[in-house]
Scaffold this active site. Structure first.
Site, PDB file in Angstrom:
ATOM      1  NE  ARG A  33      -6.905   4.426  -6.703  1.00 31.18           N
ATOM      2  CZ  ARG A  33      -7.944   3.801  -6.156  1.00 31.18           C
ATOM      3  NH1 ARG A  33      -8.327   4.095  -4.919  1.00 31.18           N
ATOM      4  NH2 ARG A  33      -8.608   2.886  -6.814  1.00 31.18           N
ATOM      5  CE  LYS A  50      -3.950   2.102   2.281  1.00 34.71           C
ATOM      6  NZ  LYS A  50      -3.481   3.476   2.194  1.00 34.71           N
ATOM      7  CG  PHE A  97      -2.854  -0.152  -7.937  1.00 33.64           C
ATOM      8  CD1 PHE A  97      -4.218  -0.032  -8.111  1.00 33.64           C
ATOM      9  CD2 PHE A  97      -2.182   0.816  -7.200  1.00 33.64           C
ATOM     10  CE1 PHE A  97      -4.911   1.030  -7.567  1.00 33.64           C
ATOM     11  CE2 PHE A  97      -2.873   1.895  -6.648  1.00 33.64           C
ATOM     12  CZ  PHE A  97      -4.245   1.998  -6.835  1.00 33.64           C
ATOM     13  CD  GLU A 140      -1.665   6.126  -3.612  1.00 33.21           C
ATOM     14  OE1 GLU A 140      -2.757   5.817  -4.126  1.00 33.21           O
ATOM     15  OE2 GLU A 140      -1.573   6.701  -2.520  1.00 33.21           O
TER      16      GLU A 140
HETATM   17  P1  AMP Z   1      -6.999   5.006   2.546  1.00 38.22           P
HETATM   18  O1  AMP Z   1      -6.577   6.308   1.891  1.00 38.22           O
HETATM   19  O2  AMP Z   1      -6.250   4.698   3.783  1.00 38.22           O
HETATM   20  O3  AMP Z   1      -8.484   4.880   2.649  1.00 38.22           O
HETATM   21  O4  AMP Z   1      -6.556   3.826   1.571  1.00 38.22           O
HETATM   22  C1  AMP Z   1      -7.007   3.705   0.287  1.00 38.22           C
HETATM   23  C2  AMP Z   1      -6.033   4.348  -0.638  1.00 38.22           C
HETATM   24  O5  AMP Z   1      -4.802   3.652  -0.656  1.00 38.22           O
HETATM   25  C3  AMP Z   1      -6.436   4.302  -2.077  1.00 38.22           C
HETATM   26  O6  AMP Z   1      -7.380   5.280  -2.394  1.00 38.22           O
HETATM   27  C4  AMP Z   1      -5.133   4.545  -2.791  1.00 38.22           C
HETATM   28  O7  AMP Z   1      -4.922   5.937  -2.924  1.00 38.22           O
HETATM   29  C5  AMP Z   1      -4.108   4.015  -1.831  1.00 38.22           C
HETATM   30  N1  AMP Z   1      -3.338   2.865  -2.326  1.00 38.22           N
HETATM   31  C6  AMP Z   1      -2.023   2.718  -2.112  1.00 38.22           C
HETATM   32  N2  AMP Z   1      -1.575   1.591  -2.651  1.00 38.22           N
HETATM   33  C7  AMP Z   1      -2.622   0.978  -3.239  1.00 38.22           C
HETATM   34  C8  AMP Z   1      -2.784  -0.249  -3.958  1.00 38.22           C
HETATM   35  N3  AMP Z   1      -1.773  -1.079  -4.168  1.00 38.22           N
HETATM   36  N4  AMP Z   1      -4.025  -0.536  -4.418  1.00 38.22           N
HETATM   37  C9  AMP Z   1      -5.071   0.307  -4.186  1.00 38.22           C
HETATM   38  N5  AMP Z   1      -4.979   1.460  -3.514  1.00 38.22           N
HETATM   39  C10 AMP Z   1      -3.763   1.795  -3.030  1.00 38.22           C
END
Ligand code: AMP
Length: 562
Positions: A250, A245, A332, A293
Site C-alpha cells: 500500500r 485486490k 484506486f 497499491e
Molecule cells: P489486508 O492487508 O489483507 O488487510 O487487506 C487490505 C489491504 O489490501 C490494503 O491495505 C491494501 O494494501 C490492499 N489492497 C489491494 N488492493 C486494494 C484495493 N483495490 N483497494 C484497497 N486496498 C487494496
C-alpha cells in the site's frame, strides 16, 4: 505555562470525556493567537505540529543531566521517582525547586515562548549541536519554577502528555471553544496536519481557507474481511463496486509541483525505494494525493508477491533490480486535488476525478472497477475468480457513496481474500444447521493430527458444500455417531461427535493462536473447498503443518507492514 499545566492536570484527573473537552475549550478560549497555536500543538501530542518534520533530538540522558544542573537533585531520588511512575516528566517535576542560583534574567514561559525555544533546540546543528541543545533546554528549565510547569514541559519534550486526550478530543475542544462545526475542524486537521493553525483558523472563522498540506500523510482507510461464500448480506444496502485486490504494498502518493513523495502504511517516506513509480507520478500535471497499491507487474500481468519481495526494504535500487522486478503503482483513490481535500466526497466522485487526472503510463495504472449489480453474490464470486485468474489476491468491495475514512476499518470497504492456504482435515463433530439448512447436519467441526497422533480440533465450517452433498452426508453422519462419552474436551453443547472418517479440504484467510480448540489454533473464515473422498484419515494434515503456515504468515505480515 502555569495555566497550561494546571489545565493539563485538571484534564488528567477528570475521567469524563465531555468534561475534559470542556476544560480544554475554556482554556483555548482565553489565549491569544500565538499561545493558542502553540498550546493546541502541545495538547495534540508533541512539541511541533504533526506535519512539521522537526524533532528536538533530546535524549533522556541529556534531559536528566540538564535538570540536575538546574535543580540540583541526586540521581537516586530521580531514579526512584521514575521507577514509581515510569514518567520522566512526573519524576523530574517532583524534584523541582526554585533554581539553585538566583538569576536576574529569566524567560517568562508562555506556550508561544516555549515553542520558539523548542525551535532553537531543533535548529541546532553542526559540531556543537548537542551543547547548544542542552543550553537552550537549560534556559527552558530555569524558567520553570513551578513543579507542575516543569512536569508538563518535560512531558511535551518526551511527546506524551498522558492526560487521556486523544487527537479527536483536542479537535472537539477546538470546535467547542470557537463554535465551529467539529466535522469542519476534523477536515481541516486532516488537510493541514497542524492543530495549532487549525485552532487559530477556527477562532478567526477561516477554517475553509486552510489548504491541503502536501507531504503529511493522511491515515489509510482499511477494509473489513468477509468470507467467500454464497451470500453477501453486507451488499444489500447502497450501491457497491468491485475492484481486484492487489497483492502488493500500500502506498499514498503526494504529488506537488511534480515533486513526488510516497508513504507506506506506517507513514514512512519510501519514495527512494520506488524510483520508477515516483518518476511516473511526476508526470501528473496537477497537485494530488493518491492511494493505491504498488505491485510487481510485467507487460500488464501481475507477478507473484514473492517477486516483489526482492524490492522490499531496499533503500536504493540498482538498474538490474529495476529491470528484473518492474513495478506498477495501481491507483484506486484520490484524496486531494490541488488545494481541495476530497475525503468527504463520495467514492463515485473521487473515482470520476481520478479518471480524468491520470493517464495510465509505464509504472502507473488506475485500478479498474465494476459496479456490483443486483445479482450480487453470483457477480462477486465470478469477479473473485476472474481476479484470481489475473494473479490477484481477491476482490475489494467498496460502497460507492462512501467518504474516505482515514485510519478506519469499517463496513464501507470489504475485502474478499485469497485463502492463506488449504488444509485437509477430518470431520470430528457435526451440528444441525439453521434456516435453509434446518433438518440437515451442515456445520462441521474438523481436526488435524496432533503431535501425539490424536485428532485435535482447529475450526468449524458452515459453508462451501452444495445442498446435495450435505443431504448425502447427513444420514451417513447419523449412522456414524459416537457415544456422548467420546465428546471432545472443548465441545460445544450442540455438537454431535462422529467417527472421524470424512476428510474435507478447507480454505481460510488467517490462522490465529486460540484456546477455542484443542490444537491451540483457530482458522479465520474457514470454508469447505471439497470433500476428499480420495484421502484416508491417516493422511490428513498435521499440527506441525499448521505451525508452518502460521510461521510463514507471520513472516509475511512483518514484511508487508514495513
Ligand atoms: P489486508 O492487508 O489483507 O488487510 O487487506 C487490505 C489491504 O489490501 C490494503 O491495505 C491494501 O494494501 C490492499 N489492497 C489491494 N488492493 C486494494 C484495493 N483495490 N483497494 C484497497 N486496498 C487494496
Amino acid at each position: 505555562m502555569e495555566r497550561f499545566a494546571s489545565t493539563a492536570e485538571r484534564i488528567a484527573s477528570e475521567p469524563a470525556k465531555l468534561a475534559k473537552i470542556a476544560l480544554l475549550a475554556e482554556y483555548f478560549r482565553g489565549l491569544d493567537d500565538d499561545d493558542l497555536a502553540a498550546a493546541a500543538r502541545f495538547f495534540a501530542g508533541g512539541p511541533f505540529a504533526a506535519r512539521d518534520r522537526r524533532t528536538l533530538a533530546l535524549g533522556g540522558r541529556t534531559m536528566v543531566e540538564v535538570a540536575r544542573r538546574v535543580y540540583g537533585f541526586d540521581d537516586a531520588s530521580l531514579l526512584s521517582n521514575y521507577r514509581a511512575t515510569g514518567d520522566l516528566g512526573a519524576a523530574i517535576g517532583a524534584l523541582v525547586r526554585a533554581p539553585a542560583d538566583a538569576m536576574l534574567f529569566r524567560d517568562r514561559l508562555t506556550p508561544a515562548v516555549l515553542e520558539t525555544l523548542f525551535g532553537e533546540i531543533a535548529g541546532a546543528s553542526g559540531k556543537n549541536a548537542n551543547r547548544r541543545r542542552a543550553a537552550v533546554l537549560e534556559r527552558v528549565l530555569r524558567a520553570c519554577e513551578d513543579p507542575r510547569v516543569a512536569t508538563y514541559v518535560v512531558k511535551i519534550v518526551t511527546g506524551d502528555l498522558r492526560v487521556g486526550l486523544r487527537e479527536g478530543l483536542v479537535l472537539e475542544a477546538i470546535a467547542q471553544a470557537f463554535g465551529s462545526d467539529p466535522r469542519e475542524v476534523r477536515r481541516a486537521l486532516m488537510a493541514f496536519g497542524d492543530a495549532g493553525a487549525v485552532a487559530v483558523a477556527a477562532k478567526r472563522g477561516t477554517l475553509h481557507e486552510l489548504r491541503v498540506d502536501y507531504g503529511s500523510p493522511i491515515g489509510f482507510m482499511l477494509a473489513t474481511p468477509v468470507p467467500y461464500g454464497e451470500a453477501y448480506a453486507e451488499l444489500a444496502h447502497g450501491s457497491w463496486i468491485a475492484e481486484d485486490k492487489y497483492d502488493g504494498i500500500r502506498a499514498q502518493a503526494h504529488v506537488r509541483d511534480r515533486d513526488v513523495r510516497l508513504f507506506s502504511r506506517r507513514f514512512n517516506d519510501v519514495t527512494d525505494s520506488y524510483p520508477e513509480v515516483a518518476s511516473a507520478l511526476a508526470a501528473i500535471a496537477r497537485d494530488a494525493i493518491l492511494d493505491g497499491e504498488i505491485v510487481a507487474m510485467r507487460d500488464g500481468g501481475v507477478l507473484p508477491f514473492r517477486t516483489l519481495q526482492a524490492r522490499l526494504q531496499r533503500k536504493t535500487v540498482d538498474a538490474r533490480l529495476l529491470r528484473e522486478v518492474p513495478l506498477t503503482y495501481v491507483v484506486f483513490d484520490l484524496l486531494a486535488i490541488e488545494g481541495e481535500l476530497l475525503i468527504d466526497e463520495p467514492l463515485s466522485l473521487r473515482r470520476e476525478r481520478l479518471a480524468s487526472l491520470i493517464t495510465p503510463a509505464a509504472a502507473l495504472a488506475i485500478a479498474p472497477f465494476d459496479p456490483v449489480g443486483t445479482e450480487a453474490s453470483e457477480f462477486v464470486n465470478r469477479r473473485f475468480e476472474a481476479a484470481r485468474a489475473r494473479g490477484n489476491e481477491g476482490v475489494m468491495l467498496k460502497r460507492f457513496d462512501a467518504p474516505y475514512f482515514p485510519g478506519r476499518r469499517g463496513k464501507w470497504w470489504l475485502k474478499l481474500k485469497r485463502e492463506l492456504s488449504t488444509l485437509d482435515v477430518a470431520v470430528v463433530a457435526v451440528e444441525w444447521g439453521n434456516g435453509k439448512r434446518a433438518g440437515v447436519l451442515s456445520d462441521y467441526t474438523f481436526a488435524v493430527r496432533g503431535d501425539d497422533g490424536s485428532l485435535q480440533a482447529i475450526g468449524k465450517a458452515y459453508s462451501g458444500l452444495t445442498d446435495a452433498e450435505i443431504a448425502t452426508l447427513t444420514p451417513w453422519f447419523l449412522e456414524h455417531r459416537l457415544p456422548a462419552s467420546e465428546r471432545r474436551e472443548k465441545a460445544r453443547a450442540h455438537e454431535i461427535p462422529v467417527e472421524p472418517k470424512v476428510v474435507i479440504e478447507v480454505a481460510f484467510d488467517v490462522i490465529a493462536e486460540s484456546d477455542l480448540h484443542e490444537s491451540g489454533f483457530a482458522l479465520r473464515f474457514p470454508r469447505i473447498v471439497r470433500i476428499r473422498d480420495d484421502k484416508p484419515v491417516e493422511e490428513i494434515d498435521t499440527l506441525q503443518r499448521v505451525r508452518e503456515i502460521y510461521g510463514e504468515m507471520r513472516k509475511r505480515e512483518n514484511v508487508t507492514e514495513s
